[in-house]
Scaffold this active site. Structure first.
Site, PDB file in Angstrom:
ATOM      1  N   ASN A  11     -13.435  -7.920 -29.548  1.00  0.00           N
ATOM      2  CA  ASN A  11     -14.503  -8.003 -30.553  1.00  0.00           C
ATOM      3  C   ASN A  11     -14.172  -9.213 -31.425  1.00  0.00           C
ATOM      4  O   ASN A  11     -13.327  -9.131 -32.324  1.00  0.00           O
ATOM      5  CB  ASN A  11     -14.528  -6.706 -31.377  1.00  0.00           C
ATOM      6  CG  ASN A  11     -15.602  -6.707 -32.444  1.00  0.00           C
ATOM      7  OD1 ASN A  11     -16.289  -7.716 -32.649  1.00  0.00           O
ATOM      8  ND2 ASN A  11     -15.742  -5.598 -33.132  1.00  0.00           N
ATOM      9  N   ARG A 102     -17.673  -7.242 -27.147  1.00  0.00           N
ATOM     10  CA  ARG A 102     -18.763  -6.800 -28.005  1.00  0.00           C
ATOM     11  C   ARG A 102     -19.621  -8.005 -28.347  1.00  0.00           C
ATOM     12  O   ARG A 102     -19.128  -9.040 -28.788  1.00  0.00           O
ATOM     13  CB  ARG A 102     -18.212  -6.193 -29.289  1.00  0.00           C
ATOM     14  CG  ARG A 102     -19.304  -5.871 -30.272  1.00  0.00           C
ATOM     15  CD  ARG A 102     -18.773  -5.111 -31.462  1.00  0.00           C
ATOM     16  NE  ARG A 102     -19.861  -4.764 -32.339  1.00  0.00           N
ATOM     17  CZ  ARG A 102     -19.986  -5.209 -33.587  1.00  0.00           C
ATOM     18  NH1 ARG A 102     -19.082  -6.029 -34.096  1.00  0.00           N
ATOM     19  NH2 ARG A 102     -21.006  -4.846 -34.320  1.00  0.00           N
ATOM     20  N   HIS A 191     -25.451  -1.755 -34.421  1.00  0.00           N
ATOM     21  CA  HIS A 191     -24.512  -0.616 -34.374  1.00  0.00           C
ATOM     22  C   HIS A 191     -24.818   0.305 -33.185  1.00  0.00           C
ATOM     23  O   HIS A 191     -24.424   1.473 -33.174  1.00  0.00           O
ATOM     24  CB  HIS A 191     -24.536   0.222 -35.675  1.00  0.00           C
ATOM     25  CG  HIS A 191     -24.026  -0.521 -36.877  1.00  0.00           C
ATOM     26  ND1 HIS A 191     -24.624  -0.470 -38.101  1.00  0.00           N
ATOM     27  CD2 HIS A 191     -22.966  -1.348 -37.022  1.00  0.00           C
ATOM     28  CE1 HIS A 191     -23.961  -1.224 -38.960  1.00  0.00           C
ATOM     29  NE2 HIS A 191     -22.951  -1.782 -38.324  1.00  0.00           N
ATOM     30  N   ASN A 222     -18.774  -1.347 -43.846  1.00  0.00           N
ATOM     31  CA  ASN A 222     -19.087  -2.513 -44.656  1.00  0.00           C
ATOM     32  C   ASN A 222     -20.507  -2.981 -44.323  1.00  0.00           C
ATOM     33  O   ASN A 222     -21.299  -3.303 -45.193  1.00  0.00           O
ATOM     34  CB  ASN A 222     -18.034  -3.583 -44.379  1.00  0.00           C
ATOM     35  CG  ASN A 222     -18.139  -4.690 -45.364  1.00  0.00           C
ATOM     36  OD1 ASN A 222     -18.502  -4.473 -46.521  1.00  0.00           O
ATOM     37  ND2 ASN A 222     -17.881  -5.896 -44.910  1.00  0.00           N
ATOM     38  N   ARG A 252     -24.388  -7.045 -48.336  1.00  0.00           N
ATOM     39  CA  ARG A 252     -25.760  -7.376 -47.907  1.00  0.00           C
ATOM     40  C   ARG A 252     -26.767  -6.553 -48.708  1.00  0.00           C
ATOM     41  O   ARG A 252     -26.527  -5.374 -48.983  1.00  0.00           O
ATOM     42  CB  ARG A 252     -25.953  -7.077 -46.421  1.00  0.00           C
ATOM     43  CG  ARG A 252     -25.195  -8.028 -45.526  1.00  0.00           C
ATOM     44  CD  ARG A 252     -25.502  -7.734 -44.056  1.00  0.00           C
ATOM     45  NE  ARG A 252     -24.319  -7.981 -43.256  1.00  0.00           N
ATOM     46  CZ  ARG A 252     -23.942  -7.252 -42.214  1.00  0.00           C
ATOM     47  NH1 ARG A 252     -24.670  -6.242 -41.806  1.00  0.00           N
ATOM     48  NH2 ARG A 252     -22.844  -7.559 -41.556  1.00  0.00           N
ATOM     49  N   ASP A 295     -15.966  -3.589 -51.455  1.00  0.00           N
ATOM     50  CA  ASP A 295     -15.221  -2.485 -50.845  1.00  0.00           C
ATOM     51  C   ASP A 295     -15.500  -1.203 -51.631  1.00  0.00           C
ATOM     52  O   ASP A 295     -15.219  -1.125 -52.825  1.00  0.00           O
ATOM     53  CB  ASP A 295     -13.717  -2.819 -50.862  1.00  0.00           C
ATOM     54  CG  ASP A 295     -12.930  -1.853 -50.005  1.00  0.00           C
ATOM     55  OD1 ASP A 295     -12.982  -0.630 -50.266  1.00  0.00           O
ATOM     56  OD2 ASP A 295     -12.269  -2.314 -49.061  1.00  0.00           O
ATOM     57  N   ARG A 297     -14.075   1.556 -51.868  1.00  0.00           N
ATOM     58  CA  ARG A 297     -12.952   2.189 -52.574  1.00  0.00           C
ATOM     59  C   ARG A 297     -12.789   1.599 -53.973  1.00  0.00           C
ATOM     60  O   ARG A 297     -12.566   2.322 -54.942  1.00  0.00           O
ATOM     61  CB  ARG A 297     -11.647   2.026 -51.783  1.00  0.00           C
ATOM     62  CG  ARG A 297     -11.580   2.967 -50.598  1.00  0.00           C
ATOM     63  CD  ARG A 297     -10.495   2.585 -49.646  1.00  0.00           C
ATOM     64  NE  ARG A 297     -10.821   1.323 -48.964  1.00  0.00           N
ATOM     65  CZ  ARG A 297     -10.269   0.930 -47.834  1.00  0.00           C
ATOM     66  NH1 ARG A 297      -9.338   1.655 -47.279  1.00  0.00           N
ATOM     67  NH2 ARG A 297     -10.623  -0.194 -47.262  1.00  0.00           N
ATOM     68  N   GLY A 348     -16.353   3.520 -41.600  1.00  0.00           N
ATOM     69  CA  GLY A 348     -15.371   3.548 -42.700  1.00  0.00           C
ATOM     70  C   GLY A 348     -15.746   4.460 -43.864  1.00  0.00           C
ATOM     71  O   GLY A 348     -14.961   5.317 -44.262  1.00  0.00           O
ATOM     72  N   ILE A 349     -16.950   4.289 -44.383  1.00  0.00           N
ATOM     73  CA  ILE A 349     -17.379   5.106 -45.530  1.00  0.00           C
ATOM     74  C   ILE A 349     -17.808   6.498 -45.058  1.00  0.00           C
ATOM     75  O   ILE A 349     -17.402   7.515 -45.620  1.00  0.00           O
ATOM     76  CB  ILE A 349     -18.545   4.409 -46.274  1.00  0.00           C
ATOM     77  CG1 ILE A 349     -18.068   3.072 -46.856  1.00  0.00           C
ATOM     78  CG2 ILE A 349     -19.142   5.314 -47.334  1.00  0.00           C
ATOM     79  CD1 ILE A 349     -19.184   2.172 -47.389  1.00  0.00           C
ATOM     80  N   GLY A 350     -18.618   6.530 -44.005  1.00  0.00           N
ATOM     81  CA  GLY A 350     -19.151   7.807 -43.506  1.00  0.00           C
ATOM     82  C   GLY A 350     -18.048   8.767 -43.085  1.00  0.00           C
ATOM     83  O   GLY A 350     -18.146   9.979 -43.306  1.00  0.00           O
ATOM     84  N   ASN A 352     -14.774   8.588 -44.147  1.00  0.00           N
ATOM     85  CA  ASN A 352     -13.673   8.784 -45.103  1.00  0.00           C
ATOM     86  C   ASN A 352     -14.065   9.198 -46.508  1.00  0.00           C
ATOM     87  O   ASN A 352     -13.225   9.718 -47.235  1.00  0.00           O
ATOM     88  CB  ASN A 352     -12.856   7.490 -45.218  1.00  0.00           C
ATOM     89  CG  ASN A 352     -12.176   7.160 -43.913  1.00  0.00           C
ATOM     90  OD1 ASN A 352     -11.420   7.976 -43.393  1.00  0.00           O
ATOM     91  ND2 ASN A 352     -12.456   5.993 -43.359  1.00  0.00           N
ATOM     92  N   GLU A 402     -16.210   2.459 -30.871  1.00  0.00           N
ATOM     93  CA  GLU A 402     -17.044   1.512 -30.128  1.00  0.00           C
ATOM     94  C   GLU A 402     -16.286   0.949 -28.918  1.00  0.00           C
ATOM     95  O   GLU A 402     -16.873   0.675 -27.874  1.00  0.00           O
ATOM     96  CB  GLU A 402     -17.477   0.376 -31.067  1.00  0.00           C
ATOM     97  CG  GLU A 402     -18.461   0.855 -32.114  1.00  0.00           C
ATOM     98  CD  GLU A 402     -18.535  -0.016 -33.354  1.00  0.00           C
ATOM     99  OE1 GLU A 402     -17.565  -0.021 -34.142  1.00  0.00           O
ATOM    100  OE2 GLU A 402     -19.551  -0.702 -33.536  1.00  0.00           O
TER     101      GLU A 402
HETATM  102  P1  AMP Z   1     -15.825  -0.355 -41.820  1.00  0.00           P
HETATM  103  O1  AMP Z   1     -16.707  -1.560 -41.922  1.00  0.00           O
HETATM  104  O2  AMP Z   1     -16.378   0.703 -40.903  1.00  0.00           O
HETATM  105  O3  AMP Z   1     -14.393  -0.686 -41.535  1.00  0.00           O
HETATM  106  O4  AMP Z   1     -15.826   0.330 -43.274  1.00  0.00           O
HETATM  107  C1  AMP Z   1     -15.359  -0.359 -44.396  1.00  0.00           C
HETATM  108  C2  AMP Z   1     -15.758   0.423 -45.647  1.00  0.00           C
HETATM  109  O5  AMP Z   1     -15.202   1.740 -45.561  1.00  0.00           O
HETATM  110  C3  AMP Z   1     -15.248  -0.196 -46.940  1.00  0.00           C
HETATM  111  O6  AMP Z   1     -16.277  -0.173 -47.921  1.00  0.00           O
HETATM  112  C4  AMP Z   1     -14.142   0.742 -47.349  1.00  0.00           C
HETATM  113  O7  AMP Z   1     -13.992   0.822 -48.741  1.00  0.00           O
HETATM  114  C5  AMP Z   1     -14.639   2.075 -46.818  1.00  0.00           C
HETATM  115  N1  AMP Z   1     -13.535   3.013 -46.675  1.00  0.00           N
HETATM  116  C6  AMP Z   1     -12.518   2.977 -45.811  1.00  0.00           C
HETATM  117  N2  AMP Z   1     -11.648   4.010 -46.032  1.00  0.00           N
HETATM  118  C7  AMP Z   1     -12.152   4.696 -47.088  1.00  0.00           C
HETATM  119  C8  AMP Z   1     -11.743   5.862 -47.813  1.00  0.00           C
HETATM  120  N3  AMP Z   1     -10.625   6.508 -47.485  1.00  0.00           N
HETATM  121  N4  AMP Z   1     -12.517   6.276 -48.836  1.00  0.00           N
HETATM  122  C9  AMP Z   1     -13.632   5.607 -49.182  1.00  0.00           C
HETATM  123  N5  AMP Z   1     -14.083   4.523 -48.530  1.00  0.00           N
HETATM  124  C10 AMP Z   1     -13.361   4.071 -47.507  1.00  0.00           C
END
Ligand code: AMP
Length: 417
Positions: A11, A102, A191, A222, A252, A295, A297, A348-350, A352, A402
């Site tokens: 990727n 990818r 996606h 993200n 975005r 981010d 977090r 990431g967000i969904g 975690n 993926e």
């Molecule tokens: P991705 O693009 O799928 O890697 O997701 C990145 C996003 O996931 C970023 O905004 C991170 O802050 C969020 N993220 C990753 N781990 C956590 C967590 N433990 N709690 C909240 N947000 C998270």
């Protein structure tokens, strides 16, 4: 038939190459794919590039990290292969004969994964105007590995192809029809590789054929999008001609009034279509509203700290982010006429953020959706039902994968070579 039993998945982004190596075990019924190693090269072309490799070690991974200058994608590909050999994930160059890539945008040309030849490369190349930020680095990655391992066969797996089943009234924009017929202006969606993985997983867990699965899937990373899946096919999705449309994302904007481009060029000194587009991609979303980070977090931490200089802005960013997702879920529940097997949170967000999942569900007032708080907070990260029995439909968090879809497609398309 190839004797080699490994598949490399790549990727490639503008300054990074992510990779995974899978071993194929062929049984009588169906092959299984086991991850042997994964990692990434980051900051390509930037000082202090980083090479990270994690080598499978039982159920765990052993991580190695090297800071070295990597000037371009060819040097990045070299670092990947050298690292895989050094840490004994592969024996030598000959060990890699199949590589899956990818690709973000396949336009209207590719409605499935393809074995890569010159025609496919020129097809992907012709989609560059549709994905100027994504297709060029993916092609650079492909060309680097083609140079480095000339004997390998390559497969392109597109993020767009899952969405080629969206009906016309949902993929068209209400613009002059010639924009579509002459210039391919339409909703493509992205996606799709992640949505395919979630669909496979849901079908297994619900013990249904994929063609019977109806679901709403929120891929919240993200980059973020949402997809209505009807009878195992993409029926609607929030990203559009490009990944800029739809939800509010890390940096975005998602949906905006299209007049904003013109207006900003009129009122802001030195603004151009290109600079406004750049701001909508890189300075908007959570970053734009919170004024400090893309981010989640960081934004959540600031929204919980009254002394943070961006406390109010961060709360606002989260409110807007959550409201837009909730509105899409309601819209897609209507699209699916409430015939929904599952609502899924992934990426990431969904996967975690229990806070965001909770806020989204609380924001939806016209469906009866209920989480079990302890389940929602559970850190188990593969697949978890997090809703209460009283919920109108089940809600899951599922870890997306993926790479395994790219690996499967590469295997299936190259099986007879
Ligand atoms: P991705 O693009 O799928 O890697 O997701 C990145 C996003 O996931 C970023 O905004 C991170 O802050 C969020 N993220 C990753 N781990 C956590 C967590 N433990 N709690 C909240 N947000 C998270």
């Amino acid at each position: 038939m190839l004797n080699h039993n490994k598949i490399l998945v790549i990727n490639a982004g503008s300054s990074s190459i992510k990779f995974q190596v899978f071993r194929i075990d062929e049984t009588k019924h169906q092959p299984t794919f086991t991850i042997l190693g994964k990692g990434l090269v980051e900051r390509i072309g930037i000082k202090d590039s980083n090479f990270i490799i994690e080598v499978a070690n039982g159920n765990d991974f052993t991580k190695h990290e090297v800071v070295q200058d990597i000037k371009d994608h060819v040097a990045g590909a070299q670092a990947v292969i050298a690292g895989l050999i050094k840490y004994q994930v592969i024996a030598n160059f000959d060990d890699i004969t199949r590589i899956g890539h990818r690709m973000v945008h396949g336009g209207q040309k590719f409605n499935s994964s393809m074995v890569i030849d010159k025609t496919v490369v020129s097809g992907i190349d012709s989609c560059i105007p549709l994905a100027p930020l994504h297709n060029p680095p993916a092609l650079k990655g492909l060309s680097a590995f083609q140079k480095l391992i000339p004997h390998a066969h390559h497969v392109a797996v597109f993020d767009t192809s899952f969405h080629t089943t969206i009906p016309q009234e949902k993929f068209l924009y209400s613009v002059p029809y010639e924009w579509y017929t002459d210039h391919e202006v339409r909703r493509y969606g992205f996606h799709g590789i992640s949505y395919r993985y979630i669909l496979e997983k849901l079908a297994i867990v619900m013990n249904k054929p994929q063609t019977k699965v109806n679901a709403i899937v929120c891929h919240l990373g993200n980059g973020a999008s949402i997809c209505a899946i009807k009878d195992g096919k993409s029926y609607n999705t929030s990203m559009g001609l490009t990944p800029l449309d739809g939800l509010i994302m890390g940096s975005r904007s998602g949906i905006i009034d299209p007049s904003i481009h013109n207006y900003m060029c009129d009122v802001k000194k030195d603004a151009t279509i290109a600079s406004v587009t750049n701001d909508l991609n890189k300075a908007s979303g959570l970053l734009g509203i919170s004024q400090h980070s893309s981010d989640l977090r960081d934004v959540i931490a600031a929204s919980e700290d009254k002394n943070h200089p961006k406390y109010i802005q961060s709360q606002l960013a989260i409110k807007m982010f959550v409201q837009r997702i909730a509105n899409y879920i309601v819209q897609y529940a209507n699209d699916l006429q409430n015939n929904i097997d599952a609502l899924v949170f992934t990426a990431g967000i969904g996967e975690n953020s229990f806070i965001i999942r909770d806020l989204i569900i609380n924001e939806i007032k016209i469906l009866t959706l209920k989480l079990v708080d302890s389940k929602n907070r559970d850190k188990y990260d593969d697949f978890l039902l997090i809703s209460d029995k009283q919920s109108q439909f089940p809600i899951y968090k599922i870890k997306t994968n993926e790479e395994i879809i790219i690996c499967q497609d590469t295997y299936n398309l190259l099986i007879s070579i």
